[in-house]
Design an enzyme around this catalytic site. Sequence first.
Site, PDB file in Angstrom:
ATOM      1  N   HIS A   1       0.822  -1.219   0.000  1.00  0.00           N
ATOM      2  CA  HIS A   1       0.000   0.000   0.000  1.00  0.00           C
ATOM      3  C   HIS A   1       0.852   1.264   0.000  1.00  0.00           C
ATOM      4  O   HIS A   1       0.351   2.349  -0.273  1.00  0.00           O
ATOM      5  CB  HIS A   1      -1.025  -0.010   1.153  1.00  0.00           C
ATOM      6  CG  HIS A   1      -0.496   0.393   2.484  1.00  0.00           C
ATOM      7  ND1 HIS A   1      -0.040  -0.507   3.417  1.00  0.00           N
ATOM      8  CD2 HIS A   1      -0.334   1.612   3.052  1.00  0.00           C
ATOM      9  CE1 HIS A   1       0.349   0.141   4.497  1.00  0.00           C
ATOM     10  NE2 HIS A   1       0.188   1.429   4.301  1.00  0.00           N
TER      11      HIS A   1
ATOM     12  N   SER B   1       4.245   2.453   8.212  1.00  0.00           N
ATOM     13  CA  SER B   1       3.934   1.436   7.208  1.00  0.00           C
ATOM     14  C   SER B   1       5.150   1.085   6.385  1.00  0.00           C
ATOM     15  O   SER B   1       5.937   1.956   6.020  1.00  0.00           O
ATOM     16  CB  SER B   1       2.879   1.944   6.230  1.00  0.00           C
ATOM     17  OG  SER B   1       1.630   1.781   6.785  1.00  0.00           O
TER      18      SER B   1
ATOM     19  N   ASP C   1       0.017  -7.367   1.284  1.00  0.00           N
ATOM     20  CA  ASP C   1       0.542  -5.995   1.358  1.00  0.00           C
ATOM     21  C   ASP C   1       2.077  -6.004   1.370  1.00  0.00           C
ATOM     22  O   ASP C   1       2.699  -5.732   2.395  1.00  0.00           O
ATOM     23  CB  ASP C   1      -0.028  -5.350   2.632  1.00  0.00           C
ATOM     24  CG  ASP C   1       0.128  -3.849   2.645  1.00  0.00           C
ATOM     25  OD1 ASP C   1       0.482  -3.267   1.607  1.00  0.00           O
ATOM     26  OD2 ASP C   1      -0.107  -3.258   3.723  1.00  0.00           O
TER      27      ASP C   1
HETATM   28  N1  ARG Z   1      -1.241   2.216   7.353  1.00  0.00           N
HETATM   29  C1  ARG Z   1      -0.309   2.936   8.178  1.00  0.00           C
HETATM   30  C2  ARG Z   1       0.720   3.636   7.305  1.00  0.00           C
HETATM   31  O1  ARG Z   1       0.453   3.778   6.124  1.00  0.00           O
HETATM   32  C3  ARG Z   1       0.272   2.073   9.248  1.00  0.00           C
HETATM   33  C4  ARG Z   1      -0.754   1.768  10.242  1.00  0.00           C
HETATM   34  C5  ARG Z   1      -0.310   0.837  11.286  1.00  0.00           C
HETATM   35  N2  ARG Z   1      -1.330   0.942  12.285  1.00  0.00           N
HETATM   36  C6  ARG Z   1      -1.327   0.354  13.440  1.00  0.00           C
HETATM   37  N3  ARG Z   1      -2.288   0.604  14.263  1.00  0.00           N
HETATM   38  N4  ARG Z   1      -0.363  -0.445  13.759  1.00  0.00           N
HETATM   39  O2  ARG Z   1       1.688   4.203   7.763  1.00  0.00           O
END
Ligand code: ARG
Length: 320
Positions: free
Chosen positions: A110, A260, A163
């Site tokens: 992503h 992420s 992902d």
């Molecule tokens: N989707 C997030 C990003 O793009 C990371 C989220 C991780 N969330 C969590 N609660 N561990 O950076």
Amino acid sequence: MKPDMISLRGRASIACALGALALVCGTMLLTPAYSDELAADQLQGSAPYIETARRYLQSAEQKIIGGHPVLPGTHKWQSSLQISWVPSGVDAHFCGGSLIAPDWILTAGHCMEDLKSTDVRAVVGTSDLGKSAQARSVRRIIVHAKYATDKSNLVAGPHPVNDVALVQVFKPFEMNAQLQQISLIDTALEATIAQPNQEMTASGFGATKVGGKPVAGLLSVDVPFVSRETCNRPQSYDHAITDGMICAGEVNKDSCQGDSGGPLTYHPLKDDVVQIGIVGWGDKCGVQNKYGVYTRVSAYRDWIAACMSSPNDLAKCPRK
Ligand code: ARG
């Protein structure tokens, strides 16, 4: 769910609303250099990319939750994926990654979705985005063929599946005392350590609270492993967790936005570290029952190895 594209008009109207003279605002809209800088093709990409670009362009004011700064010279594989056209590392950081070979970074699908290699700069070898570090331009981006957003689970909400992505840089990084690649866990070791409450470590330059912006200094947090069964309970993610994902975390101990793509690691022995997960998704950060969800590295080891050795072979390395 693709966030709105940043529009030139959006930026100009914010500048105008902030009190700039109407003349200045009008001129900004017409200045060729300015619109070049915001050429529409630079403003497409993954959600983390667009969010970071928007923050930079709008100077919006709005990290790892419950973590602590890492000691310099640890986490030597931590990488920062940055917007190539934003100069400062802190502003440009949009996702983490891990160095798995001198010229390859492992990250989340992503993070890299809809990006071109020229959109991205890869930075390694520092625990401070404000300091100089080795930076490289990107040769290729490979997103897993089955990477997708699952929108079918109402409890978990839209979330990524499969992902995982790879980024290859043009010129291999130079390994030194601050820089080291990390090895990926295999299924045998994973079977012995993926046990409830086993402590693992997440690291990143991400926000320390929901809605916060990334930080300059690398943080890490120790998070307990959570079984798939627990993570799939109705009060958690209600069966959204597949064999390609693992969960970890507890209240106030989690990864968060901007982390992420970064690694979840395990230390079987002192000085010996393996990567077990890739920071993926979660409902908010550090909230009860809403664990951090990580891409399960062992499930993608073969794909990763095939893509590193035969990146041009679509049969061996299926990608988006
Ligand atoms: N989707 C997030 C990003 O793009 C990371 C989220 C991780 N969330 C969590 N609660 N561990 O950076």
